[in-house]
Enzyme design. Structure first.
Site, PDB file in Angstrom:
ATOM      1  N   ARG A 234      64.489  49.550  13.840  1.00  0.00           N
ATOM      2  CA  ARG A 234      63.689  48.679  14.228  1.00  0.00           C
ATOM      3  C   ARG A 234      64.047  47.370  13.473  1.00  0.00           C
ATOM      4  O   ARG A 234      64.067  47.302  12.125  1.00  0.00           O
ATOM      5  CB  ARG A 234      62.074  49.124  13.818  1.00  0.00           C
ATOM      6  CG  ARG A 234      61.458  50.116  15.024  1.00  0.00           C
ATOM      7  CD  ARG A 234      61.325  49.101  16.227  1.00  0.00           C
ATOM      8  NE  ARG A 234      60.322  49.790  17.304  1.00  0.00           N
ATOM      9  CZ  ARG A 234      60.739  50.156  18.348  1.00  0.00           C
ATOM     10  NH1 ARG A 234      62.049  50.091  18.763  1.00  0.00           N
ATOM     11  NH2 ARG A 234      60.052  50.627  19.192  1.00  0.00           N
ATOM     12  N   GLU A 263      62.117  39.369  19.355  1.00  0.00           N
ATOM     13  CA  GLU A 263      62.973  39.546  20.242  1.00  0.00           C
ATOM     14  C   GLU A 263      62.278  39.220  21.714  1.00  0.00           C
ATOM     15  O   GLU A 263      60.953  40.042  21.767  1.00  0.00           O
ATOM     16  CB  GLU A 263      63.605  40.661  20.208  1.00  0.00           C
ATOM     17  CG  GLU A 263      62.692  41.891  20.381  1.00  0.00           C
ATOM     18  CD  GLU A 263      63.833  43.367  20.012  1.00  0.00           C
ATOM     19  OE1 GLU A 263      63.424  44.284  20.746  1.00  0.00           O
ATOM     20  OE2 GLU A 263      64.574  43.248  19.169  1.00  0.00           O
ATOM     21  N   HIS A 281      68.966  44.897  22.149  1.00  0.00           N
ATOM     22  CA  HIS A 281      67.953  45.968  22.197  1.00  0.00           C
ATOM     23  C   HIS A 281      68.206  47.047  23.395  1.00  0.00           C
ATOM     24  O   HIS A 281      67.356  47.265  24.079  1.00  0.00           O
ATOM     25  CB  HIS A 281      66.674  45.417  22.111  1.00  0.00           C
ATOM     26  CG  HIS A 281      65.717  46.423  21.518  1.00  0.00           C
ATOM     27  ND1 HIS A 281      64.407  46.236  21.060  1.00  0.00           N
ATOM     28  CD2 HIS A 281      65.869  47.947  21.544  1.00  0.00           C
ATOM     29  CE1 HIS A 281      63.676  47.532  20.513  1.00  0.00           C
ATOM     30  NE2 HIS A 281      64.542  48.486  20.941  1.00  0.00           N
TER      31      HIS A 281
END
Length: 315
Positions: A234, A263, A281
């Site tokens: 994370r 993000e 991601h």
């Protein structure tokens, strides 16, 4: 019989959306023009929230749903869910662990290899004619036989370590305690000491208030000008200001990142740095894993409404 009403926070692939719509009455928050008005209108009827790890469910969303019973997270991370609010009201929380472990570990290794061997720049070197005009690509750094540190030896960290062992690397790790399932690897409880003995530092620990910025200035500088930090956990686990400063000054050699604060609107300073590999991601972004994640999310919802034990409870 009426279908249970659920709040869907973000979109899912069509192969998940169809069975969700078949089994539940889904209120699609992500399609609403005004979130607050939508929650005010539909919140009282919501019995479960289906969300994604990066979207979560904050206290405002939870409070807007007075009959809420369950939050089912599509993803392994649940740090964006207000667990304290859930505990106070007895709301159950589930996630989708295990099914994404291998793909996340695979991407971490791929990022290490890609960045260490300069594969993005080397590919451009071929395409733009530099190979023909300037000759061989500048020398890069090897991976095999070097030192790897794993910060957080949970499911994903362990799979990363198994893959690193294939490169004959010296493997160390930090966690709350030494792990019996990793007897051949060195346990180092102090993250700074781990960083000092790591050419590659993998960040794979779960995010919480206690781990926020655990990879801060001291850890980052301990990795050093020849080292690399790879984050597949994370964004909150790393102090991005300290990371950008170290990459800019070259006090940290390089980084490979799949997650970012805010993000997809990541800090624009990252885009100017030549020594960081940026990924959107997508560590769990394979067809196989996303199908398994969707199935597990639905399995948790179905089990709850049928009165069965939850397959993967968090709370």
């Amino acid at each position: 019989m009426s279908k249970p009403v659920i709040l869907q926070v973000g979109p899912y692939p069509e192969w998940d959306q169809k069975p969700i719509d078949f089994a539940f009455e889904s209120k699609r928050l992500f399609e609403a023009e005004d979130y607050q008005s939508y929650l005010k209108e539909h919140g009282p009827s919501i019995r479960a929230i289906a969300t994604r790890g990066e979207l979560g469910a904050d206290s405002d969303m939870i409070n807007a749903c007075p009959t809420l019973e369950l939050i089912s997270v599509y993803g392994v991370g649940y740090d964006a869910v207000d667990l304290e609010a859930c505990r106070k009201r007895g709301i159950r929380v589930t996630n989708t662990p295990d099914v994404l472990t291998n793909d996340v570990a695979d991407l971490g290794i791929a990022m290490m290899l890609c960045q260490s061997r300069g594969m993005v720049g080397a590919e451009k070197w071929v395409r733009d004619g530099s190979w023909a005009d300037q000759g061989l690509y500048p020398l890069q750094r090897r991976v095999c036989g070097r030192r790897a540190g794993i910060l957080g030896l949970g499911r994903i960290g362990f799979e990363v370590g198994k893959r690193l062992a294939g490169f004959d690397m010296q493997i160390s790790y930090s966690d709350i305690s030494a792990k019996a399932y990793a007897p051949d690897w060195t346990f180092e409880p102090d993250p700074v000491a781990l960083a000092q003995t790591s050419d590659f530092l993998f960040v794979t620990l779960a995010a919480s208030a206690g781990t926020r910025h655990i990879v801060g200035k001291e850890v980052i500088e301990a990795v050093g000008p020849d080292g690399m930090i790879i984050n597949i956990s994370r964004a909150s686990n790393i102090d991005e200001d300290a990371l950008i400063a170290a990459l800019s000054s070259k006090s940290l050699g390089s980084a490979a990142l799949d997650v970012f604060e805010g993000e997809p609107a990541l800090d624009p300073r990252f885009l100017e740095l030549p020594n960081v590999l940026l990924q959107p991601h997508h560590a769990s972004g394979t067809v196989e894993t996303r199908r398994a994640m969707g199935q597990l999310l639905r399995d948790n919802l179905t089990a709850h409404f049928q009165g069965h034990p939850l397959p993967t409870p968090v709370l």
